[in-house]
Design a protein around this motif. Structure first.
Motif, short mmCIF file in Angstrom:
data_model
loop_
_atom_site.label_atom_id
_atom_site.label_comp_id
_atom_site.label_asym_id
_atom_site.label_seq_id
_atom_site.Cartn_x
_atom_site.Cartn_y
_atom_site.Cartn_z
N ILE A 51 -17.96 -73.55 -58.01
CA ILE A 51 -19.04 -74.31 -57.40
C ILE A 51 -18.79 -75.78 -57.70
O ILE A 51 -18.62 -76.16 -58.87
N TYR A 52 -18.73 -76.57 -56.65
CA TYR A 52 -18.48 -78.00 -56.80
C TYR A 52 -19.63 -78.79 -56.19
O TYR A 52 -20.13 -78.44 -55.12
N LYS A 53 -20.01 -79.84 -56.85
CA LYS A 53 -21.06 -80.73 -56.34
C LYS A 53 -20.45 -81.94 -55.63
O LYS A 53 -21.05 -82.55 -54.78
N ASN A 54 -19.22 -82.30 -56.00
CA ASN A 54 -18.55 -83.49 -55.47
C ASN A 54 -17.87 -83.15 -54.15
O ASN A 54 -16.86 -82.48 -54.13
N ARG A 55 -18.40 -83.64 -53.08
CA ARG A 55 -17.82 -83.34 -51.77
C ARG A 55 -16.82 -84.40 -51.33
O ARG A 55 -16.16 -84.24 -50.32
N ASP A 56 -16.71 -85.47 -52.09
CA ASP A 56 -15.77 -86.52 -51.74
C ASP A 56 -14.32 -86.06 -51.87
O ASP A 56 -13.45 -86.52 -51.17
N SER A 57 -14.07 -85.13 -52.79
CA SER A 57 -12.72 -84.65 -53.06
C SER A 57 -12.53 -83.24 -52.49
O SER A 57 -11.83 -82.42 -53.09
N TYR A 58 -13.11 -82.96 -51.37
CA TYR A 58 -13.13 -81.63 -50.77
C TYR A 58 -11.74 -80.98 -50.72
O TYR A 58 -11.55 -79.86 -51.19
#
Length: 153
Positions: A51-58
């Motif tokens: 689960i990732y919250k950071n979508r900038d580094s998709y």
């Protein structure tokens, strides 16, 4: 893997799961998961997630998750995998491919597959929906049984 794909198609038909997970009713979702848990090969299949919250580094995060899943599952030097990702733009797939290469993963092919053509991609989407739904209060009991089969990496 064809047996699993055939089983998934049968489950989709019997559970009446035709639309995306978030558009399906709890009854259809529960029926789908109940039937999924009854597939004979399910105990031998590994499901990995992060689960990732950071979508900038998709793209980097997808590549990292794929690489960690393969490394965790294979535990061997002799493997070669085929990687099917949810269809995306060519440039996104190329970036994910180049990121996966940084992990020295041995693969035969990395390709984007449309969810309307591949029940395994639809299964992955359903599992992502299931993970998002676990915080909800009104979920079928089978969700928790399937969630026990998932491995966080």
């Amino acid at each position: 893997i064809n047996v699993v794909a055939n089983d998934l198609l049968k489950i989709e038909l019997k559970s009446n799961k035709k639309e995306k997970w978030f558009r399906s009713s709890n009854k259809k979702r529960g029926d789908y998961v109940d039937r999924l848990l009854k597939i004979k090969s399910i105990p031998y299949i590994s499901f990995y997630y992060s689960i990732y919250k950071n979508r900038d580094s998709y793209k980097e995060l997808i590549a990292s998750n794929v690489a960690k899943s393969i490394i965790n599952h294979t535990k061997s030097k002799s493997y070669k995998v085929k990687i099917n990702l949810d269809k995306d733009t060519r440039s996104t797939l190329d970036k994910i491919r180049s990121e996966i290469k940084k992990y020295r993963i041995k693969y035969q092919k990395i390709r984007g597959v449309s969810e309307d053509k591949d029940p395994n991609i639809r299964l992955a989407d359903a599992i992502c929906g299931l993970i998002r739904d676990l915080d909800n209060t009104n979920i079928p009991k089978s969700y928790k049984a399937l969630f026990k089969k998932l491995k966080a990496i």
